[in-house]
Design a protein around this motif. Structure first.
Motif, mmCIF file in Angstrom:
data_model
loop_
_atom_site.group_PDB
_atom_site.id
_atom_site.type_symbol
_atom_site.label_atom_id
_atom_site.label_comp_id
_atom_site.label_asym_id
_atom_site.label_seq_id
_atom_site.Cartn_x
_atom_site.Cartn_y
_atom_site.Cartn_z
ATOM 1 N N UNK A 1 0.856 -1.183 0.000
ATOM 2 C CA UNK A 1 0.000 0.000 0.000
ATOM 3 C C UNK A 1 0.888 1.226 0.000
ATOM 4 N N UNK A 2 0.425 2.247 -0.712
ATOM 5 C CA UNK A 2 1.155 3.506 -0.795
ATOM 6 C C UNK A 2 0.183 4.656 -0.579
ATOM 7 N N UNK A 3 0.712 5.810 -0.214
ATOM 8 C CA UNK A 3 -0.152 6.963 -0.006
ATOM 9 C C UNK A 3 0.632 8.254 -0.024
ATOM 10 N N UNK A 4 -0.068 9.368 -0.172
ATOM 11 C CA UNK A 4 0.552 10.692 -0.128
ATOM 12 C C UNK A 4 -0.266 11.582 0.787
ATOM 13 N N UNK A 5 0.341 12.652 1.256
ATOM 14 C CA UNK A 5 -0.346 13.612 2.123
ATOM 15 C C UNK A 5 -0.167 15.003 1.541
ATOM 16 N N UNK A 6 -1.268 15.744 1.428
ATOM 17 C CA UNK A 6 -1.229 17.073 0.799
ATOM 18 C C UNK A 6 -0.320 18.035 1.550
ATOM 19 N N UNK A 14 -1.272 1.200 8.785
ATOM 20 C CA UNK A 14 -1.526 0.113 9.706
ATOM 21 C C UNK A 14 -2.824 -0.602 9.414
ATOM 22 N N UNK A 15 -2.942 -1.760 10.027
ATOM 23 C CA UNK A 15 -4.210 -2.478 10.078
ATOM 24 C C UNK A 15 -4.752 -2.243 11.468
ATOM 25 N N UNK A 16 -6.015 -1.958 11.588
ATOM 26 C CA UNK A 16 -6.575 -1.583 12.873
ATOM 27 C C UNK A 16 -6.154 -2.564 13.967
ATOM 28 N N UNK A 17 -5.524 -1.977 15.017
ATOM 29 C CA UNK A 17 -5.038 -2.795 16.105
ATOM 30 C C UNK A 17 -3.583 -3.194 15.969
ATOM 31 N N UNK A 18 -2.969 -2.860 14.837
ATOM 32 C CA UNK A 18 -1.577 -3.273 14.611
ATOM 33 C C UNK A 18 -0.888 -2.239 13.746
ATOM 34 N N UNK A 19 -0.048 -1.371 14.352
ATOM 35 C CA UNK A 19 0.643 -0.318 13.613
ATOM 36 C C UNK A 19 1.805 -0.925 12.844
ATOM 37 N N UNK A 41 -10.476 -6.789 6.694
ATOM 38 C CA UNK A 41 -9.634 -5.933 7.525
ATOM 39 C C UNK A 41 -9.805 -4.487 7.101
ATOM 40 N N UNK A 42 -9.443 -3.604 8.002
ATOM 41 C CA UNK A 42 -9.466 -2.173 7.722
ATOM 42 C C UNK A 42 -8.032 -1.667 7.688
ATOM 43 N N UNK A 43 -7.602 -1.184 6.542
ATOM 44 C CA UNK A 43 -6.264 -0.602 6.392
ATOM 45 C C UNK A 43 -6.397 0.914 6.487
ATOM 46 N N UNK A 44 -5.523 1.533 7.259
ATOM 47 C CA UNK A 44 -5.641 2.975 7.406
ATOM 48 C C UNK A 44 -4.305 3.661 7.136
ATOM 49 N N UNK A 45 -4.411 4.923 6.784
ATOM 50 C CA UNK A 45 -3.252 5.807 6.650
ATOM 51 C C UNK A 45 -3.550 7.063 7.448
ATOM 52 N N UNK A 53 -9.355 5.491 5.665
ATOM 53 C CA UNK A 53 -9.521 4.062 5.844
ATOM 54 C C UNK A 53 -9.989 3.396 4.564
ATOM 55 N N UNK A 54 -9.533 2.163 4.367
ATOM 56 C CA UNK A 54 -9.952 1.355 3.223
ATOM 57 C C UNK A 54 -10.337 -0.027 3.742
ATOM 58 N N UNK A 55 -11.545 -0.446 3.429
ATOM 59 C CA UNK A 55 -11.967 -1.791 3.794
ATOM 60 C C UNK A 55 -11.420 -2.773 2.755
ATOM 61 N N UNK A 56 -10.820 -3.835 3.220
ATOM 62 C CA UNK A 56 -10.212 -4.799 2.320
ATOM 63 C C UNK A 56 -10.643 -6.207 2.696
ATOM 64 N N UNK A 57 -10.864 -7.030 1.685
ATOM 65 C CA UNK A 57 -11.223 -8.427 1.898
ATOM 66 C C UNK A 57 -10.107 -9.319 1.373
#
Length: 251
Positions: A1-6, A14-19, A41-45, A53-57
């Protein structure tokens, strides 16, 4: 997973409960054996203030032997000379593209900052410091057997072996800085034994010893070119008369 911040803030994945950690990209990895056919699972940035958050199966498919790889055939061992110039291409990595995808295949390199996947040869290598590197080549958005595997990442390992060249001078072993000689020392006596090894550890050469041809002491001392034994050639009285004994002699 990748991401950017403005706001260019550091992103925490992280995955909720595990950084997972602080970085601009993160690997989602398996922590425990799979026991269910499906996981949600819920993946967050997070930038510390706002979360995305992104819900992933994750669907567990049947276990099959991996017979095909997205990486096309190439040698797993890459040999390069320690005199290889920077910015020189040392290998080419190719993968199969994913069918029906508009995403480009991107590469990453892990394992050493001496090399880069962008065809830039990093800081110079030295056989005597390190002669083997294990690199992990990461391909993103490459081909997979989508019936069983839809991951967007594939990894292969490459071993880079540095070959030795003769570029390092010999090194003396336990060489004393000062040697004292008795005035009773006889001509032909060994007054010092020196020892050295080739600075190139990969292909050891024979060591030859000699006294600097420009030295004014060559008539007083000689050295065995094979053993490194330094012997007295002329009587001590000659040294006293011609050089004196108030100052040390630099050999």
């Amino acid at each position: 997973i990748k991401g950017t911040d403005a706001d260019n803030d550091i992103i925490e994945f992280g995955v909720r409960g595990d950084i997972v950690g602080n970085r601009l990209a993160a690997d989602v990895y398996l922590k425990m054996p799979l026991t269910k056919p499906e996981y949600r699972i819920t993946i967050y940035a997070s930038d510390g203030k706002h979360d995305t958050e992104v819900e992933s199966t994750i669907i567990v498919t049947e276990s099959i032997p991996i017979t095909e790889s997205p990486f096309l055939l190439s040698d797993n061992i890459i040999k390069i000379s320690e005199s290889t110039n920077t910015n020189q291409t040392i290998a080419t990595i190719s993968v199969r593209e994913k069918e029906n995808s508009n995403l480009p295949v991107n590469f990453e390199l892990r394992g050493s900052d001496k090399f880069s996947i962008k065809y830039i040869f990093g800081p110079g290598v030295d056989y005597e410091r390190q002669n083997l590197y294990i690199l992990s080549i990461v391909a993103l958005n490459c081909w997979t057997n989508e019936t069983h595997d839809t991951r967007n990442i594939a990894i292969t390992d490459k071993v880079v072996v540095i070959t030795d060249i003769q570029d390092t001078a010999p090194v003396f072993i336990d060489l004393p800085n000062v040697v004292k000689i008795s005035e009773n020392t006889k001509v032909g006596s060994v007054v010092l034994s020196v020892s050295a090894v080739d600075g190139d550890y990969g292909n050891q050469r024979n060591i030859t010893y000699y006294i600097d041809p420009k030295s004014s002491l060559r008539s007083f001392f000689g050295i065995d070119e094979t053993s490194g034994s330094v012997v007295l050639r002329r009587p001590i009285d000659d040294i006293k008369q011609e050089i004196g004994t108030k100052e040390p002699m630099i050999l």
